[in-house]
Each structure stands twice: as structure tokens, then as C-alpha cells.
Design an enzyme around this catalytic site. Structure first.
Site, PDB file in Angstrom:
ATOM      1  CD  GLU A  85      -0.543   9.168  -1.433  1.00  0.00           C
ATOM      2  OE1 GLU A  85      -0.014   8.044  -1.296  1.00  0.00           O
ATOM      3  OE2 GLU A  85      -0.111  10.030  -2.210  1.00  0.00           O
ATOM      4  CE1 TYR A 101       2.677   7.404   8.934  1.00  0.00           C
ATOM      5  CE2 TYR A 101       0.360   7.289   8.335  1.00  0.00           C
ATOM      6  CZ  TYR A 101       1.647   6.803   8.236  1.00  0.00           C
ATOM      7  OH  TYR A 101       1.919   5.723   7.436  1.00  0.00           O
TER       8      TYR A 101
END
Ligand SMILES: CC(C)(COP(=O)(O)OP(=O)(O)OC[C@H]1O[C@@H](n2cnc3c(N)ncnc32)[C@H](O)[C@@H]1OP(=O)(O)O)[C@@H](O)C(=O)NCCC(=O)NCCS
Length: 150
Positions: A108, A120
Site C-alpha cells: 500500500e 515502485y
């Protein structure tokens, strides 16, 4: 600046320095108790630190349960960012996951944390869902991002 650092499993005695990284990095930092629980009581937890021989300059954690893994946290001390320490930590988690037969890694990230989302993406993580009001301090939504091995 750190020229050299080593990525290694987190030890109990690292917690004090990990808290410095944690408090430097998050609006809702984890407490020492949370890290103790992870290291002592959670058999699914794998935590790593970036150690420059003097200080802990970053850390990360992942839960690995069968074929699924979930990144719980990653942080690098602000004075040591943008030197590849975060990338090394993510690589360590990906390698550990791959070794243990994981197929999907999820995480998350705050909707407003666009730097971390971009960070990411470079490993192949993609947004797959949104968790409404996930962060209780400001009711912010979380992006769920995931990486699947072929
Ligand atoms: C997200 C975080 C862990 C990244 O750590 P980091 O050590 O800065 O990560 P890296 O250095 O590997 O990569 C960061 C950037 O530096 C760049 N970089 C890497 N090595 C570099 C180098 N030698 N020289 C210049 N830039 C470099 C990367 O390309 C990357 O660029 P981007 O931000 O445009 O994607 C760090 O910013 C952090 O702790 N943030 C606060 C906590 C947080 O938000 N955690 C994520 C919660 S989901």
C-alpha cells in the site's frame, strides 16, 4: 552520503537505530514494540537493513505467506536518499520472495506519495486497486500496487 553499505537481515539490536529512520520518514511512525513483535513473534516477517558499518541508513520489511508477499514498510534516512539504497532494499525483498516461491508481491502507498509510487513502478509494480480512507491520520486513500512474477 554513504559510499558503502551492506543489506542484511534486521537484528533485535538494530531496532533503536531503525526507529530513527522510521521517525525521520513517516507521519505515523511505528513504535519499538511493533518492530519487536515483527522480529520475535511473526514467523512470516522478513526484515532487512542497510548498514553502512556505523549507522542503519534504511530498512524494509515484507511478509511472505506461501505464494503471496506483502511489503509492510520501506524507508531510507532522508540524508541518504537518491543514492540507490531504496533500490537495494527492494531488490533484497524481491530476491527473498523469489527464493521462497512467491508469485505476487503487494503493497500500500499513500495516494499523495507520488515519489514512492514512481519508485515502485521501476520494479514493475502497478496500481491494481484503491483502499478508501486507509490511512487513519488524515483519512487518505491507499493505492494497492502489485508485482507478479511470470
Ligand atoms: C521511497 C524511499 C524508500 C526511496 O529510497 P531511496 O534510497 O531514495 O531510493 P533510491 O535512491 O533507490 O531511488 C530514489 C530515486 O533516486 C534515484 N537514484 C538512485 N540512485 C541514484 C544515484 N546514484 N544518483 C542519483 N539518483 C539516484 C532513483 O532513480 C530514484 O529516482 P525517482 O525518485 O525519480 O524514482 C525513500 O524516499 C523514503 O524513505 N521515503 C519516505 C518513506 C516512504 O515514503 N516510504 C514508502 C512508503 S510506501
Amino acid at each position: 552520503m554513504s559510499e558503502q553499505y551492506n543489506i542484511r537481515p534486521m537484528r533485535f539490536t538494530d531496532i533503536e537505530q531503525v526507529l530513527v529512520v522510521e521517525q525521520d520518514s513517516f507521519q505515523m511512525p511505528w513504535t519499538s514494540k511493533a518492530f519487536v513483535n515483527e522480529l520475535v513473534k511473526n514467523p512470516f516477517a522478513h526484515y532487512f537493513v542497510a548498514d553502512d558499518g556505523r549507522d542503519i541508513i534504511g530498512y524494509c520489511g515484507i511478509w511472505i505467506v506461501m505464494e503471496e508477499a506483502h511489503i509492510t514498510n520501506i524507508a531510507v534516512l532522508s540524508g541518504y536518499r537518491h543514492q540507490g539504497v531504496g533500490q537495494s532494499l527492494v531488490k533484497a525483498m524481491i530476491e527473498q520472495s523469489f527464493k521462497l516461491g512467491v508469485q505476487t508481491i503487494t503493497l500500500e502507498v499513500r495516494e499523495t506519495n507520488t515519489r514512492a509510487q514512481q519508485f515502485y513502478r521501476q520494479f514493475g509494480f502497478r496500481k491494481i486497486d484503491v483502499e478508501k480512507g486507509y490511512y487513519t491520520d488524515n483519512n487518505e486513500d491507499a493505492w494497492i500496487m502489485s508485482l507478479t512474477f511470470d
